[in-house]
Design a protein around this motif. Structure first.
Motif, mmCIF file in Angstrom:
data_model
loop_
_atom_site.group_PDB
_atom_site.id
_atom_site.type_symbol
_atom_site.label_atom_id
_atom_site.label_comp_id
_atom_site.label_asym_id
_atom_site.label_seq_id
_atom_site.Cartn_x
_atom_site.Cartn_y
_atom_site.Cartn_z
ATOM 1 N N GLY A 137 27.937 48.614 33.347
ATOM 2 C CA GLY A 137 27.948 47.203 32.985
ATOM 3 C C GLY A 137 28.994 46.421 33.749
ATOM 4 N N THR A 138 28.591 45.297 34.352
ATOM 5 C CA THR A 138 29.542 44.394 35.012
ATOM 6 C C THR A 138 29.874 43.238 34.071
ATOM 7 O OG1 THR A 138 27.813 43.068 36.097
ATOM 8 C CG2 THR A 138 28.625 45.004 37.284
ATOM 9 N N HIS A 139 31.041 42.632 34.310
ATOM 10 C CA HIS A 139 31.594 41.725 33.297
ATOM 11 C C HIS A 139 32.591 40.777 33.939
ATOM 12 C CE1 HIS A 139 35.050 41.093 30.405
ATOM 13 N NE2 HIS A 139 34.052 40.610 29.700
ATOM 14 N N SER A 140 32.785 39.615 33.315
ATOM 15 C CA SER A 140 33.819 38.657 33.725
ATOM 16 C C SER A 140 33.715 38.333 35.213
ATOM 17 C CB SER A 140 35.215 39.210 33.399
ATOM 18 O OG SER A 140 36.185 38.187 33.499
ATOM 19 N N HIS A 141 32.522 37.916 35.615
ATOM 20 C CA HIS A 141 32.252 37.666 37.028
ATOM 21 C C HIS A 141 32.998 36.423 37.521
ATOM 22 C CE1 HIS A 141 28.763 39.574 35.015
ATOM 23 N NE2 HIS A 141 28.909 40.441 36.023
ATOM 24 N N MET A 142 33.572 36.533 38.727
ATOM 25 C CA MET A 142 34.292 35.407 39.326
ATOM 26 C C MET A 142 33.845 35.228 40.772
ATOM 27 S SD MET A 142 38.224 35.287 37.977
ATOM 28 C CE MET A 142 38.627 37.020 37.999
ATOM 29 N N TRP A 143 33.457 33.998 41.101
ATOM 30 C CA TRP A 143 33.064 33.688 42.467
ATOM 31 C C TRP A 143 34.272 33.704 43.398
ATOM 32 C CZ3 TRP A 143 27.966 33.245 43.530
ATOM 33 C CH2 TRP A 143 27.094 32.889 42.499
ATOM 34 N N SER A 144 34.067 34.149 44.629
ATOM 35 C CA SER A 144 35.087 33.990 45.657
ATOM 36 C C SER A 144 35.211 32.502 45.978
ATOM 37 C CB SER A 144 34.712 34.782 46.905
ATOM 38 O OG SER A 144 33.456 34.349 47.421
ATOM 39 N N PRO A 145 36.348 32.066 46.528
ATOM 40 C CA PRO A 145 36.538 30.634 46.807
ATOM 41 C C PRO A 145 35.466 30.021 47.694
ATOM 42 C CG PRO A 145 38.630 31.786 46.922
ATOM 43 C CD PRO A 145 37.577 32.841 46.775
ATOM 44 N N ASP A 146 34.837 30.824 48.562
ATOM 45 C CA ASP A 146 33.773 30.294 49.416
ATOM 46 C C ASP A 146 32.392 30.402 48.783
ATOM 47 O OD1 ASP A 146 33.195 32.991 49.602
ATOM 48 O OD2 ASP A 146 33.622 33.161 51.753
ATOM 49 N N GLY A 147 32.337 30.905 47.537
ATOM 50 C CA GLY A 147 31.080 30.971 46.804
ATOM 51 C C GLY A 147 30.108 32.020 47.291
ATOM 52 N N LYS A 148 30.555 32.952 48.130
ATOM 53 C CA LYS A 148 29.645 33.936 48.719
ATOM 54 C C LYS A 148 29.626 35.266 47.973
ATOM 55 C CE LYS A 148 30.017 32.067 53.423
ATOM 56 N NZ LYS A 148 30.417 32.341 54.827
ATOM 57 N N LEU A 149 30.705 35.615 47.312
ATOM 58 C CA LEU A 149 30.830 36.908 46.652
ATOM 59 C C LEU A 149 31.141 36.723 45.174
ATOM 60 C CD1 LEU A 149 31.665 37.415 49.755
ATOM 61 C CD2 LEU A 149 32.781 39.463 48.901
ATOM 62 N N LEU A 150 30.970 37.804 44.434
ATOM 63 C CA LEU A 150 31.367 37.848 43.033
ATOM 64 C C LEU A 150 32.248 39.071 42.804
ATOM 65 C CD1 LEU A 150 27.924 37.032 41.387
ATOM 66 C CD2 LEU A 150 30.013 35.692 41.035
ATOM 67 N N SER A 151 33.364 38.883 42.126
ATOM 68 C CA SER A 151 34.142 40.028 41.654
ATOM 69 C C SER A 151 33.757 40.294 40.207
ATOM 70 C CB SER A 151 35.643 39.765 41.775
ATOM 71 O OG SER A 151 36.060 38.784 40.836
ATOM 72 N N PHE A 152 34.108 41.484 39.731
ATOM 73 C CA PHE A 152 33.749 41.843 38.353
ATOM 74 C C PHE A 152 34.585 43.026 37.908
ATOM 75 C CE2 PHE A 152 30.837 43.991 41.294
ATOM 76 C CZ PHE A 152 30.976 45.319 40.933
ATOM 77 N N THR A 153 34.628 43.234 36.599
ATOM 78 C CA THR A 153 35.100 44.500 36.054
ATOM 79 C C THR A 153 33.881 45.307 35.636
ATOM 80 O OG1 THR A 153 35.479 43.308 33.980
ATOM 81 C CG2 THR A 153 37.398 43.817 35.320
#
Length: 415
Positions: A137-153
């Motif tokens: 399960g991925t969670h707490s998604h955050m866009w990179s400043p350029d809107g191209k990637l997503l980080s997650f836990t």
């Protein structure tokens, strides 16, 4: 006292995520219907407030929603588009297999195509696993400043589900095929884990047993395909105590995509791709606070801000130099910070709540502004306050009494 405005009044929750709840043009606020932070699994609606008209409407609703799932929540706007990412539980959720930390994914909805969700990360439970897929399960998604990637836990469902890690995902033209079966998801992003954890860290070492609550950092590297993430990692000191420190990882997308074996084999968790290695940034006697919060980076990438306990056990704001790892206190409040923090676009102000009031703090001048006056007739402030786009305003969540009970509403304060 600064002017405070209540923006929502409906008799349901209006929970904003800890980041990205406001669109880049400032016209939209996205929220979910939760009235309790722990109730994503039983929440079925993501909605937006149009600040130009005051109207609000759902942009996504689940089908067959029950107390067991699928559940949606924690929505964030892409900083470069009117596109929203949020957590979505699995469609096969039921009493035996309810929404859980290992049973959720990221989905994306474009405001131009409401109700049409696209899965971001793929989920594959059948070995050999599709490259770029996960099985938890991925969670707490955050866009990179350029809107191209997503980080997650991430928590894996099949191996060591208690070991939380940090990862990122990026869109690819053609994702490897995932078999259509219960529990599987076909996504359009390629996901990798970028933090290395172990169940039993060696005391006194840089090993960690949990990576969590990250932020994007402006990379000092010139390569346009390299991104930097800072995250919190739980180390074990020589005395056997858990100490939370700050870690950094530079991620070369070419290396991330090249190592297909990082998906792992049956009986393994997904691995960090070869050539990608985390480094410990801070080394402190007590580490960061155990109050749940996310790291925040200055716009120039030179500093990371977090919370740590002072000598009186109060949560204060600390600053970590991304070059030296030096961790220093920047606040000396006579109260304890009670919420996650956020930093404004200029990198000058930080906002938070304490003693059920809203504050902003000027990092360099140490100016502290109290934006609300605690009112016993109003309910608890919850979540992380957020800076508005292009204005000296802060948006925040608070329980407000209504005819059918107390509900989380969105309020706004000027400073």
């Amino acid at each position: 006292m600064p002017e405070v405005t209540q923006l929502t009044h409906e008799q349901h929750g209006h929970s904003m995520h800890h980041n990205g709840a406001i669109s880049s043009d400032g016209n939209w606020i996205v929220f979910d219907y939760r009235n309790d932070d722990t109730h994503i699994g039983r929440t079925g609606t993501i909605a937006v407030l149009d600040r130009r008209t005051g109207s609000q409407f759902p942009i996504y609703q689940t089908l067959g929603q029950s107390i067991y799932g699928p559940g949606v929540g924690a929505a964030s706007f892409n900083p470069c588009a009117n596109q929203v990412v949020f957590i979505h539980g699995l469609l096969d959720a039921d009493k035996e297999k309810p929404y859980d930390i290992t049973r959720r994914t990221a989905v994306i909805v474009d405001l131009e195509n409401k109700m049409q969700a696209t899965y971001a990360d793929s989920r594959d439970l059948v070995a050999p696993y599709a490259a770029g897929s996960l099985r938890g399960g991925t969670h707490s998604h955050m866009w990179s400043p350029d809107g191209k990637l997503l980080s997650f836990t991430y928590n894996d469902e099949l191996v060591d589900p208690q070991l939380r890690v940090v990862g990122l995902m990026f869109p690819v033209k053609q994702q490897d095929f995932v078999e259509d079966r219960s529990g599987n998801v076909q996504g359009t992003y390629y996901a990798v884990i970028v933090s290395d954890v172990t169940e039993s860290p060696q005391p006194g070492s840089d090993e960690i047993n949990k990576a969590f609550d990250e932020c994007w950092v402006k990379s000092s590297l010139k390569d346009g395909d390299t991104y930097c993430i800072a995250f919190q990692g739980n180390t074990v000191n020589a005395s056997g105590e858990t100490i939370t420190e700050i870690f950094l990882v530079d991620v070369d997308l070419n290396l991330a995509f090249k190592d297909k074996s990082a998906v792992g084999m049956e009986g393994e968790r997904p691995k960090v791709p070869q050539g990608i290695q985390q480094k410990r940034l801070s080394r402190s006697p007590k580490g960061l606070s155990n109050l749940r919060h996310w790291l925040r980076a200055s716009p120039d990438g030179k500093s990371i801000y977090a919370l740590a306990k002072d000598q009186f056990n109060k949560n204060q704001i600390v600053q970590c130099n991304t070059n030296t790892g030096e961790l220093s206190f920047v606040s000396n409040f006579d109260f304890s910070v009670a919420s996650p923090i956020n930093i404004d676009a200029s990198g000058e102000w930080i906002t938070f709540t304490a003693d059920n009031n809203l504050y902003v703090f000027q990092i360099h001048t140490k100016e502290l502004l109290k934006l609300t006056e605690r009112d016993v007739s109003e309910g608890q402030l919850v979540g992380a306050p957020l800076f508005d786009v292009g204005e000296r305003r802060v948006l925040y969540n608070q329980f407000i009494k209504g005819k059918d009970g107390e509900f989380i509403q969105i309020k706004m304060a000027n400073y």
